[in-house]
Structures are given as structure tokens and as C-alpha cells.
Enzyme design. Structure first.
Site, mmCIF file in Angstrom:
data_model
loop_
_atom_site.group_PDB
_atom_site.id
_atom_site.type_symbol
_atom_site.label_atom_id
_atom_site.label_comp_id
_atom_site.label_asym_id
_atom_site.label_seq_id
_atom_site.Cartn_x
_atom_site.Cartn_y
_atom_site.Cartn_z
ATOM 1 N N PRO A 212 -55.933 53.297 22.837
ATOM 2 C CA PRO A 212 -55.274 54.551 23.216
ATOM 3 C C PRO A 212 -53.793 54.331 23.513
ATOM 4 O O PRO A 212 -53.428 53.313 24.094
ATOM 5 C CB PRO A 212 -56.007 54.972 24.495
ATOM 6 C CG PRO A 212 -57.282 54.222 24.481
ATOM 7 C CD PRO A 212 -57.064 52.979 23.703
ATOM 8 N N HIS A 432 -55.229 37.335 52.681
ATOM 9 C CA HIS A 432 -56.010 37.431 51.453
ATOM 10 C C HIS A 432 -55.105 37.251 50.227
ATOM 11 O O HIS A 432 -55.375 36.424 49.358
ATOM 12 C CB HIS A 432 -56.707 38.803 51.417
ATOM 13 C CG HIS A 432 -57.519 39.079 50.189
ATOM 14 N ND1 HIS A 432 -58.885 39.088 50.199
ATOM 15 C CD2 HIS A 432 -57.149 39.353 48.916
ATOM 16 C CE1 HIS A 432 -59.329 39.356 48.989
ATOM 17 N NE2 HIS A 432 -58.285 39.524 48.184
ATOM 18 N N GLU A 433 -54.011 37.991 50.204
ATOM 19 C CA GLU A 433 -53.129 37.930 49.029
ATOM 20 C C GLU A 433 -52.462 36.563 48.909
ATOM 21 O O GLU A 433 -52.358 36.015 47.815
ATOM 22 C CB GLU A 433 -52.073 39.045 49.092
ATOM 23 C CG GLU A 433 -52.634 40.463 49.025
ATOM 24 C CD GLU A 433 -53.527 40.714 47.818
ATOM 25 O OE1 GLU A 433 -53.357 40.029 46.791
ATOM 26 O OE2 GLU A 433 -54.425 41.569 47.921
ATOM 27 N N HIS A 436 -54.753 34.172 47.253
ATOM 28 C CA HIS A 436 -54.708 34.246 45.785
ATOM 29 C C HIS A 436 -53.510 33.472 45.256
ATOM 30 O O HIS A 436 -53.618 32.685 44.312
ATOM 31 C CB HIS A 436 -54.543 35.703 45.324
ATOM 32 C CG HIS A 436 -55.788 36.526 45.412
ATOM 33 N ND1 HIS A 436 -56.967 36.130 44.859
ATOM 34 C CD2 HIS A 436 -56.009 37.746 45.966
ATOM 35 C CE1 HIS A 436 -57.879 37.085 45.081
ATOM 36 N NE2 HIS A 436 -57.322 38.063 45.761
#
Ligand code: ADP
Ligand code: MG
Ligand code: ZN
Length: 635
Positions: A212, A432-433, A436
Site C-alpha cells: 500500500p 526499560h528503554e 533495550h
């Protein structure tokens, strides 16, 4: 310009009926008021009335038995009225009055007063009128939808005759291969004679295939613009209506129209809506769709190549199309429209920047680098968002920062600064970030960390943005594994610093599981062996067809697959956990800074490791000196 007129609106008859009803109601209301008014009659008591009769002051009495009202005309001409009890007759009321006095009075009994007459009429007739009216109304609307059904059969194809705004190949950036193929089609349309003389068959159908937003519709219009022929555009879903057979008759109508306007292009957008493989529906096929498809096939066989009609169609699901559509003589030309590569992205951005005021130092190459996987439509959106941002701040032109911010907005949704994260949630998100980012950074194959942010965007509370330096075409086993590791970074960081995990990691786990499963069942990257397990046809379960027979492996293999997936995930988690434990202090520092700043750039992040971007690139084996110099120029 729509070709068919809309079905005409309500028939005048319906309106007349309602007008009549309104008039009747109005008259009755008037009558009630008029009768109820009874001039300036004065109310008197019953006793007063009897007294008046006894004193021979009354000339005329009229009794309304309905309302028990006695209207009295006195000798002097004045009028009064009074009420009797329902059970009493006039004689009862005037029982005490001598006969001779009564005889002088003109007595009149109206069994039903005017008032009552009207009321009765209304009460009795109105419901009938309403019911009749209701039925008439129902019949009318049934009829008019019938009429609609009749004009349903007409195609709703829109005709772009090209006099207004033509599209040309220059409006389509990149997509060179697709354009090359289509130039041929333009030539067929312009001078069919040339090819017919050679005995060549002019292709009837061209199928544009691509994700698309890659510009399929745009390309089809450009072909029409270049060839300077009418362009009938219809969407596949417009064939499918409530009534069976409508689609087929629309197809017929569309081709009739096209024949009158030849040479021309018929463009069926999203053809997968009708062109799905027949006989695959769950619990019986969709008759309507099949009929429509059959009709398309018939029509395409029906006209000769030299009539100058070329049917173009677009789809992003070629795998679900009926094979009959794809055989030679129908949509025998397939044009792939790919997602743009970096060069094309730059070109598309430039096309859409053409009519926008851009600042001089805009560097489209950098934007193109930041947008791997973006479609043409996404890039158009980026340009547009940037323009909106600049306009919002009343600036005269679009700056590079607007574009960069627009990229983030399009990719991850708008920032939601107002989202009420509690302090505790914010801290957890930051750890948390950073989890990563650090785990990703410590692997050998993860893309470089581009940005870490704890500003909520869309659904995400925070984001670590890994950005590949080049468009990727091949993925290795170690890259997949490293990605699993970095996905576990957030999960493990939460366990390490908060003692337990939260729901924030669910999306990461889902992604990691998907990668691991693909590694085992699709790419043959584990002990299970070099086989593709499960659905080998390369597409997702399609309607009913695949449900019955997707599993091509034994229970024993299934168990092994599960084991391997679990092993991969466990290994990834172990690596993430170890990395975070080893870098606990550093991580705490970065997370605390992130809480204060909300965003960390790549350079800021690398600074904690005493590294520069160049060093990081070198570590990852990225050698793109040309791009680098441009990047510097942009800063
Ligand atoms: P689809 O492939 O879904 O039919 P469209 O043709 O409707 O995509 O593309 C949507 C929009 O994206 C177009 O209107 C156009 O502005 C933009 N676009 C897509 N591809 C390109 C391209 N190659 N060059 C310029 N604009 C493009
Ligand atoms: Mg389209
Ligand atoms: Zn996460």
C-alpha cells in the site's frame, strides 16, 4: 466527473400526502378553537340559569349532550352558558320551573356538538390516515430503493478525462523499472496501429503489484496522462453490493462505456476485493464476488486487443488473486511496484517538496536515510506534517528539524506529552528503554541506537529507535538473534532494577517470539533443520482454503520447534540479563539522565561509552564515507 446520475430523490406524491395531512390537522385545530371560543359567552352557575329561566329572561337554550354544556341566549340578546351534570337531562334541571315558562323558550338539543363532531372525526379518521400514510410511505421508499437497485447496475466508475489535473511520469519519483514497463503501454495506447501491423498482440491487462502507498494508483493515472486518454477508475469493492448480480452488471456497464470512449484505460483499484480465488470461502463461496469476477474475465476475453482498451488493476495481495485473472490474455503483464530505496525516497521527497517553501540547508538525503521502509505515501505524509509544523509556528519555510520531527511523528505517532505518566511509571519506562539500548549496543549486529525517548507516542510509553544505516535486504542468523537479545533488554532491566516485570514488555516478547519462530520454521536456522515448516505457500491463511492443511509436520517435529523457539528466547534473555548486570552502574546513570532530559540522541548515548558515531559505525562495519560527509554538512 461521475458518469451516472444519482437516482432521483423522493417522488412528489409523498410530499403531497404530508401536506394534505397537515392541512387537515390545521383545519381541525382551527375548528376546535373557533367552536370552543363561543364568542363572548359568560359563564353562569346552574342556579343562576334556573333563576333566569324562572324570571323569563331566557329566550333560547341549546344543550350539548356531549359536554353537558347548556348555551343560553337571553332575552336581551346576551349569551351565557353553564354546565349540567351528565346524568341530568334538561328537564331534570328545569324540573322546578313551571311548564308555561318553559314553553316560551326555544329548546335545542345537539346530540353531538360541532366541537365533538370534529374531535370524533379526528379521533376516528386520523389513525386511518396515519396508517394509510405509513403504508404509502413504506411503498414509496421500497420503490425508490428499487429504483436505486436498477441504477445499481450502472458502474460507478469515475472518469478522469484529464482536462483538469493530469498526472505524468514526472510526478512519480523513482520506480524506474515500473515506469519502463509502462512506457510501453503508453505507446500501445498512442499508436496501436504500429503494433497491430507487426501482428503483435497488444496486452489487455496490466496488474500493478505492490505494498500500500507505493504509488500504484499514481502510476496508473500517469499512464493515462502520458497517453492522453480517458481514465475510468473504479475500486474493486464498488462492484460488491448487497444484491447479487449487481457487480456483474456494473462490470458490463463499465466495459460498454469504455468501448464508447476507446482508446482508454480502465483502472480497477484493489482488485483483490473481487478477484479472490473462487471457491475458497469459509462455508461456501461468495456468489456475488464470483459472478463479478467471471464477468470481468468474460469482458476481458470479449474485446479484441486493438480496440484500444487497456485494463489496469492494482493489488497488494497478488497471492490471493484467482489464477484465471493472471493467465495470458488477461492480466498478463505484472508490474512490481516496490517500496522505494534510499535514492527513490530522496526523489519522492523532492517531488513532494516541489511546491513547498524549503529552507536552503534542507538535506533530503538525511531524511531518506531516516526513513527505511517508508512508502511513497508515508513520505508524502512526512512532507505534509513538516509543512503543518512550520505553518503552526508561523514560519516562512520548512526547516530540516521539521522534517526530522515529522519522520518521528509518522513513524511512531504524535508525541503525547499530556499523557499522565506517574513518576514511578516514567522511571520504569526510562530503565526499560535504556535496557533495550544498552543490550542492543553491546551486541555485534543490532542497528545503531538512533534515539531513546520516554515521551509517549501513540500507544508506546517510550521508544528506543534503532536505525539501520542502509536498507537491508538480507538478514543473518546472528542479526536475528541479536535483535531478540535487545528486545529482552527492557524486560531484563525491569527485573534487575525493580525486581519484577511489568506489562510494558509484552510487545517486546511478542516480537521476540515471532522472530524466534520464523528462525526455526521459515529460515532453517536451528537444529530442527533446513526445512520450511507450516505454510509453505508463502502467504497467510486465506479464508477457508488453508485452514485444513497448513501443518505439514509431525507432532514430534512440532515439539522440537517449540523447544528450539524456547531455547532461542532463553539464550537471548540470558545475554540481555548478563549485559545489564555487567553495566548496572552505567545504566543507572544513563537512565537517570534520560528521566531528566526525556530524549537522548545517538551521540549523547555513545558518549557514555566514550565513543563517537564514527567509531560506532566502524564497530558495526558500516563504511559509507559519501553519506557521512553529507550528514556532517547537514549538521
Ligand atoms: P497505492 O499504491 O496504495 O495505490 P497511491 O498511488 O495511492 O498508492 O499513492 C499514495 C500517494 O503517495 C500518492 O498520491 C503520491 O502522492 C504518493 N506517492 C506514492 N509513491 C510515489 C512516488 N513514487 N512518487 C511520488 N509520490 C508518490
Ligand atoms: Mg491505491
Ligand atoms: Zn520495550
Amino acid at each position: 466527473m461521475p458518469i451516472t446520475s444519482k437516482p432521483s430523490g423522493q417522488k412528489p406524491g409523498t410530499n403531497n400526502f404530508f401536506a394534505l395531512l397537515a392541512i387537515i390537522l390545521a383545519i381541525s385545530a382551527l375548528a376546535v378553537i373557533w367552536n370552543g371560543g363561543q364568542g363572548n359567552a359568560k359563564k353562569v352557575s346552574l342556579n343562576q340559569f334556573i333563576e333566569d329561566v324562572q324570571n323569563a329572561k331566557v329566550a333560547k337554550i341549546s344543550v350539548d349532550t356531549e359536554s353537558d354544556r347548556i348555551n343560553i341566549t337571553r332575552v336581551d340578546g346576551s349569551e351565557t352558558y353553564t354546565f349540567k351534570e351528565p346524568s341530568q337531562s334538561l328537564d331534570d334541571v328545569l324540573a322546578k320551573v313551571p311548564e308555561n315558562l318553559k314553553n316560551n323558550i326555544e329548546t335545542e338539543v345537539q346530540p353531538i356538538s360541532n366541537n365533538g363532531l370534529w374531535l370524533t372525526l379526528i379521533i376516528n379518521i386520523l389513525p386511518i390516515l396515519l396508517i394509510v400514510g405509513f403504508f404509502m410511505f413504506m411503498m414509496r421508499s421500497a420503490q425508490s430503493s428499487n429504483n436505486q437497485a436498477m441504477s445499481f447496475g450502472k458502474s460507478k466508475a469515475k472518469l478522469f478525462d484529464g482536462t483538469k489535473k493530469k498526472t505524468f511520469f514526472t510526478d512519480v519519483a523513482g520506480a524506474e523499472e515500473a515506469k519502463e514497463e509502462l512506457v510501453e503501454i503508453v505507446d500501445f495506447l498512442k499508436s496501436p496501429g504500429k503494433y497491430v501491423q507487426m501482428g503483435a498482440k497488444i496486452p489487455k491487462g496490466v496488474l500493478l503489484v505492490g505494498s500500500p502507498g507505493t504509488g500504484k494508483t499514481l502510476l496508473a493515472r500517469a499512464v493515462a496522462g502520458e497517453a492522453n486518454v480517458p481514465f475510468f477508475s473504479i475500486s474493486g469493492s464498488e462492484f460488491v453490493e448487497m444484491f447479487v448480480g449487481v457487480g456483474a452488471s456494473r462490470v458490463r456497464d463499465l466495459f460498454r462505456k469504455a468501448q464508447k470512449n476507446a482508446p482508454c484505460i480502465i483502472f480497477i483499484d484493489e482488485i483483490d476485493a473481487v478477484g479472490r480465488q473462487r471457491g475458497t470461502g469459509l462455508g461456501g463461496g461468495h456468489d456475488e464476488r464470483e459472478q463479478t469476477l467471471n464477468q470481468i474475465l468474460t469482458e476481458m476475453d470479449g474485446f479484441e486487443g486493438d480496440t484500444g482498451i487497456i485494463v489496469m488493476a492494482a493489488t497488494n495481495r497478488p497471492d490471493v488473486l484467482d489464477p484465471a485473472l493472471l493467465r495470458p490474455g488477461r492480466f498478463d503483464r505484472r508490474v512490481m511496484v516496490d517500496l522505494p530505496d534510499i535514492k527513490d525516497r530522496e526523489a519522492i521527497l523532492s517531488v513532494h517538496g516541489r511546491n513547498k517553501p524549503l529552507e536552503k540547508d534542507i538535506n533530503m538525503t538525511v531524511i531518506a536515510q531516516h526513513t527505511p521502509g517508508f512508502s511513497g505515501a508515508d513520505l508524502e505524509n512526512v512532507m505534509n506534517e513538516a509543512a503543518i509544523m512550520a505553518a503552526k509556528e508561523n514560519r516562512k519555510s520548512i526547516a530540516q528539524d521539521d522534517l526530522l520531527e515529522a519522520v518521528e511523528k509518522v513513524m511512531m505517532g504524535p508525541e503525547r506529552k499530556s499523557r499522565g505518566l506517574s513518576e514511578q511509571e516514567k522511571i520504569r519506562t526510562a530503565y526499560h528503554e535504556v535496557g533495550h539500548a544498552i543490550v542492543g549496543h553491546k551486541t555485534k549486529n543490532c542497528d545503531p541506537v538512533h534515539k531513546i525517548s520516554i515521551v509517549s507516542r501513540g500507544m508506546a510509553l517510550g521508544v528506543t529507535w534503532f536505525l539501520p544505516e542502509d536498507d537491508k535486504h538480507l538478514y543473518t542468523r546472528s542479526k536475528f538473534f541479536d535483535e531478540i537479545c535487545s528486545l529482552f533488554g527492557g524486560y531484563c532491566a525491569e527485573i534487575e532494577f525493580f525486581g519484577e516485570m511489568s506489562t510494558g514488555a509484552s510487545n517486546d516478547l511478542e516480537k521476540a517470539t515471532k522472530i524466534a519462530t520464523n528462525m526455526v520454521t521459515k529460515y532453517g536456522m536451528t537444529q530442527v533443520g533446513a526445512v520450511t515448516l507450516g505454510d509453505t505457500s508463502g502467504h497467510e491463511i486465506f479464508l477457508g482454503r488453508d485452514l485444513g492443511h497448513t501443518k505439514n509436520y509431525s507432532e514430534d517435529t512440532a515439539r522440537k520447534v517449540d523447544e528450539e523457539v524456547k531455547k532461542l528466547l532463553d539464550e537471548g534473555k540470558a545475554f540481555a540479563s548478563k549485559t545489564i548486570k555487567e553495566n548496572r552502574d552505567l545504566m543507572k546513570r544513563i537512565a537517570e539522565d534520560l528521566i531528566k532530559k526525556e530524549n537522548l540522541s545517538r551521540a549523547e548515548f555513545l558518549a557514555y561509552f566514550g565513543e563517537t558515531e564514527e567509531q560506532d559505525d566502524a564497530r558495526l562495519g558500516i563504511h559509507t564515507p559519501k553519506k557521512k560527509s553529507k550528514k556532517k554538512a547537514a549538521k
